[in-house]
Design a protein around this motif. Structure first.
Motif, mmCIF file in Angstrom:
data_model
loop_
_atom_site.group_PDB
_atom_site.id
_atom_site.type_symbol
_atom_site.label_atom_id
_atom_site.label_comp_id
_atom_site.label_asym_id
_atom_site.label_seq_id
_atom_site.Cartn_x
_atom_site.Cartn_y
_atom_site.Cartn_z
ATOM 1 N N HIS A 1 18.690 -14.001 1.322
ATOM 2 C CA HIS A 1 18.891 -13.496 -0.109
ATOM 3 C C HIS A 1 20.113 -13.951 -0.382
ATOM 4 N N HIS B 1 2.090 -14.076 4.999
ATOM 5 C CA HIS B 1 2.341 -14.753 3.409
ATOM 6 C C HIS B 1 1.791 -16.233 3.493
ATOM 7 N N GLU C 1 6.363 -12.462 -1.664
ATOM 8 C CA GLU C 1 7.564 -12.068 -1.087
ATOM 9 C C GLU C 1 8.301 -13.038 -0.091
ATOM 10 N N LYS C 2 9.531 -12.458 0.062
ATOM 11 C CA LYS C 2 10.469 -13.401 1.162
ATOM 12 C C LYS C 2 10.322 -13.030 2.427
ATOM 13 N N ASN D 1 9.952 -14.047 -4.644
ATOM 14 C CA ASN D 1 10.659 -12.548 -4.839
ATOM 15 C C ASN D 1 12.221 -12.604 -4.362
ATOM 16 N N GLY E 1 0.848 -1.375 0.051
ATOM 17 C CA GLY E 1 -0.021 -0.055 0.068
ATOM 18 C C GLY E 1 0.730 1.216 0.134
ATOM 19 N N ASP F 1 -3.769 -2.697 1.738
ATOM 20 C CA ASP F 1 -3.694 -1.973 2.843
ATOM 21 C C ASP F 1 -4.243 -2.768 4.077
ATOM 22 N N PHE F 2 -3.431 -2.904 5.305
ATOM 23 C CA PHE F 2 -4.378 -3.416 6.435
ATOM 24 C C PHE F 2 -5.477 -2.579 6.798
ATOM 25 N N SER G 1 4.491 1.787 1.777
ATOM 26 C CA SER G 1 5.053 0.592 1.892
ATOM 27 C C SER G 1 6.546 0.790 1.129
ATOM 28 N N GLN G 2 7.482 -0.189 1.619
ATOM 29 C CA GLN G 2 8.645 -0.130 1.247
ATOM 30 C C GLN G 2 8.868 -0.846 -0.260
ATOM 31 N N ILE G 3 8.379 -2.079 -0.427
ATOM 32 C CA ILE G 3 8.455 -2.662 -1.550
ATOM 33 C C ILE G 3 7.234 -2.748 -2.712
ATOM 34 N N THR H 1 2.790 -8.439 1.591
ATOM 35 C CA THR H 1 2.364 -8.035 3.000
ATOM 36 C C THR H 1 3.450 -8.306 3.957
ATOM 37 N N PRO H 2 3.370 -7.991 5.244
ATOM 38 C CA PRO H 2 4.499 -8.593 6.342
ATOM 39 C C PRO H 2 4.685 -10.099 6.608
ATOM 40 N N ASN H 3 5.641 -10.574 6.666
ATOM 41 C CA ASN H 3 6.112 -11.868 6.850
ATOM 42 C C ASN H 3 4.970 -12.764 7.220
HETATM 43 P P1 NAD Z 1 5.933 -2.356 4.771
HETATM 44 O O1 NAD Z 1 5.635 -2.540 6.408
HETATM 45 O O2 NAD Z 1 6.694 -0.967 4.216
HETATM 46 O O3 NAD Z 1 4.455 -2.304 3.859
HETATM 47 C C1 NAD Z 1 3.446 -3.400 4.223
HETATM 48 C C2 NAD Z 1 2.368 -3.099 3.532
HETATM 49 O O4 NAD Z 1 1.311 -4.117 3.559
HETATM 50 C C3 NAD Z 1 1.648 -1.806 3.784
HETATM 51 O O5 NAD Z 1 0.901 -1.133 2.939
HETATM 52 C C4 NAD Z 1 0.366 -2.371 4.698
HETATM 53 O O6 NAD Z 1 -0.803 -1.536 4.676
HETATM 54 C C5 NAD Z 1 0.159 -3.727 3.999
HETATM 55 N N1 NAD Z 1 -0.564 -4.649 4.747
HETATM 56 C C6 NAD Z 1 -0.380 -5.252 5.953
HETATM 57 N N2 NAD Z 1 -1.073 -6.388 6.344
HETATM 58 C C7 NAD Z 1 -1.908 -6.296 5.241
HETATM 59 C C8 NAD Z 1 -2.879 -7.382 4.963
HETATM 60 N N3 NAD Z 1 -3.195 -8.255 5.846
HETATM 61 N N4 NAD Z 1 -3.640 -7.024 3.733
HETATM 62 C C9 NAD Z 1 -3.347 -6.189 3.073
HETATM 63 N N5 NAD Z 1 -2.309 -5.379 3.108
HETATM 64 C C10 NAD Z 1 -1.562 -5.400 4.201
HETATM 65 O O7 NAD Z 1 6.712 -3.648 4.315
HETATM 66 P P2 NAD Z 1 7.647 -4.043 3.263
HETATM 67 O O8 NAD Z 1 9.122 -3.388 3.891
HETATM 68 O O9 NAD Z 1 7.113 -3.429 2.016
HETATM 69 O O10 NAD Z 1 7.784 -5.469 3.184
HETATM 70 C C11 NAD Z 1 6.775 -6.358 2.830
HETATM 71 C C12 NAD Z 1 7.175 -7.758 2.279
HETATM 72 O O11 NAD Z 1 8.098 -7.546 1.262
HETATM 73 C C13 NAD Z 1 8.106 -8.333 3.621
HETATM 74 O O12 NAD Z 1 7.702 -9.561 3.631
HETATM 75 C C14 NAD Z 1 9.191 -7.869 3.321
HETATM 76 O O13 NAD Z 1 10.307 -9.042 4.049
HETATM 77 C C15 NAD Z 1 9.358 -8.123 1.892
HETATM 78 N N6 NAD Z 1 10.533 -7.178 1.160
HETATM 79 C C16 NAD Z 1 11.407 -7.924 0.170
HETATM 80 C C17 NAD Z 1 12.248 -7.004 -0.371
HETATM 81 C C18 NAD Z 1 13.010 -7.959 -1.318
HETATM 82 O O14 NAD Z 1 14.256 -7.432 -1.660
HETATM 83 N N7 NAD Z 1 12.642 -8.918 -2.008
HETATM 84 C C19 NAD Z 1 12.510 -5.955 -0.046
HETATM 85 C C20 NAD Z 1 11.794 -5.322 1.026
HETATM 86 C C21 NAD Z 1 10.805 -5.990 1.674
#
Ligand code: NAD
Length: 377
Positions: A201, A89, A106-107, A133, A12, A39-40, A15-17, A84-86
């Protein structure tokens, strides 16, 4: 060629990814963002999806609503990304696979090895793709190293040394910041902190480049900031099925290191080196010869490196474009066309087995522990 319909869960606003997936999936015109539960917070998720161009009836409040809504449509999404957070998944990926959707997760793919095995089984039974990913594996010059190793250009691989060590959680004064704290809290992060976050990774990259799998490992975990329950630094020694010796260091307290992901592969007749902060170059040294710098985009690279280079020589290809390459292969796989190596649920499972083996090893003062998932022994 018709575009594939794509849906996202998580990722959402802010978010980072999330942005990397949207750029990656849509960069080459393979996928259209057709549905999302982003988004949650249901209202925020619905509103943001519509701002991204998703039709109101496909901008869902949560993933269960999306599953029911998409499963009932003739033009249902072809692929669902779980970002979403780990801890969420497993449940989400399993439900969509069982309903017949392809999934990019996602991992780390799951929190436990049992859940990982379940995902591998469910994907197989459903005949659907479950990709993970491990996006760094899609950099063109990583594909170049893999192709060179596979072609025997450095001989049998004796040793692989990799690290994914940054310093962004190195400030003890910041340890209680809510954006940092959860990563070291077992309730939120699971059994492992830094190894499950970044170390996997590096471990996947070692397997990917060497074309071999980890058989056993020995780990030393440390929480260098004492308030942390889970490790913020780990040293993991491993052995591959084919006998290659592996060394892996991962840390989040290595102040001064930025992204800090690199790999060196040492064979009987040569060595290779790649670093994520200079992703366009591979350093190649033949035994007894001079070190050569191989540049993305130049002549004479492997077919895989050439296929995944979309900008001309001397222009950088960024991290989101490595994610884009995962989507390039997913689109081809879903369409039943020729594609490259996709990290699969089996890779996600191997990572979880390695995380649990590393935790067990670290608790047993570095004892050697079988790192293979039971279903692959
Ligand atoms: P973040 O906290 O920045 O964002 C999480 C997003 O998910 C938010 O928008 C939140 O509102 C949403 N969310 C949370 N619970 C939800 C639900 N039940 N239903 C719908 N949306 C929901 O987290 P992030 O850093 O973006 O990480 C997310 C995932 O991506 C994690 O598993 C992280 O390990 C992974 N990640 C992977 C890499 C990579 O290199 N492959 C890099 C960063 C993050």
């Amino acid at each position: 060629m018709t575009k594939l319909n794509w849906g996202m869960i998580g990722g959402g606003e802010g978010s980072q990814i999330g942005p990397a997936h949207r750029l990656g999936a849509q960069a080459d015109g393979n996928f259209t963002l057709a549905a999302g539960a982003l988004d949650f917070d249901p209202e925020r998720g619905r509103a943001y999806a519509q701002r991204l161009g998703v039709a109101p009836d496909r901008a869902y409040g949560d993933w269960r609503e999306m599953l029911a809504g998409e499963a009932a449509r003739d033009d249902r999404v072809d692929l669902v990304t779980v970002a979403t957070p780990n801890a969420t998944h497993f449940e989400i990926a399993r439900a969509f696979l069982q309903a017949g959707f392809h999934v990019l997760c996602e991992k780390p793919m799951t929190m436990t090895v049992e859940e990982g095995e379940e995902i591998v089984r469910v994907a197989k039974a459903a005949g659907r793709i479950c990709a993970v990913n491990y996006c760094y594996s899609a950099y063109p010059m990583v594909r170049q190293m893999r192709a060179m190793v596979a072609a025997g250009e450095i001989g049998k691989v004796r040793l692989v040394v990799t690290s994914f060590s940054h310093g962004h959680h190195g400030d003890a004064g910041d340890a209680d910041n809510p954006r940092v704290r959860w990563r070291y809290d077992p309730k939120m992060a699971g059994v492992s902190g830094q190894f499950a976050d970044c170390g996997i990774h590096a471990l996947h990259m070692a397997s990917f480049v060497c074309g071999d799998e980890v058989r056993e490992l020995s780990a030393d975990f440390a929480s260098t900031i004492p308030s942390r329950v889970l490790e913020d630094d780990a040293m993991v020694n491993f052995r591959m099925q084919g006998g290659t010796v592996g060394r892996l260091w991962t840390s989040s307290v290595a102040i001064g290191r930025q992204h800090g992901f690199d790999i060196q592969v040492f064979g009987e007749t040569g060595g290779l080196r790649w670093a994520s902060e200079q992703p366009n170059q591979v350093f190649y040294t033949p035994v007894g010869g001079r070190t050569q710098i191989m540049e993305k985009g130049e002549a004479g690279l492997s077919d895989e490196a050439a296929r995944l280079s979309r900008v001309a020589i001397a222009h950088p290809e960024g991290f989101p474009l490595a994610v884009a390459n995962i989507y390039v292969d997913l689109a081809a796989a879903i369409r039943g066309e020729q594609h490259g190596a996709l990290p699969r649920a089996e890779d996600g499972l191997r990572s979880m087995a390695a995380v649990h083996a590393a935790v067990a090893s670290a608790r047993d003062r570095g004892a050697w522990v079988d790192a293979r998932p039971p279903m692959f022994r």
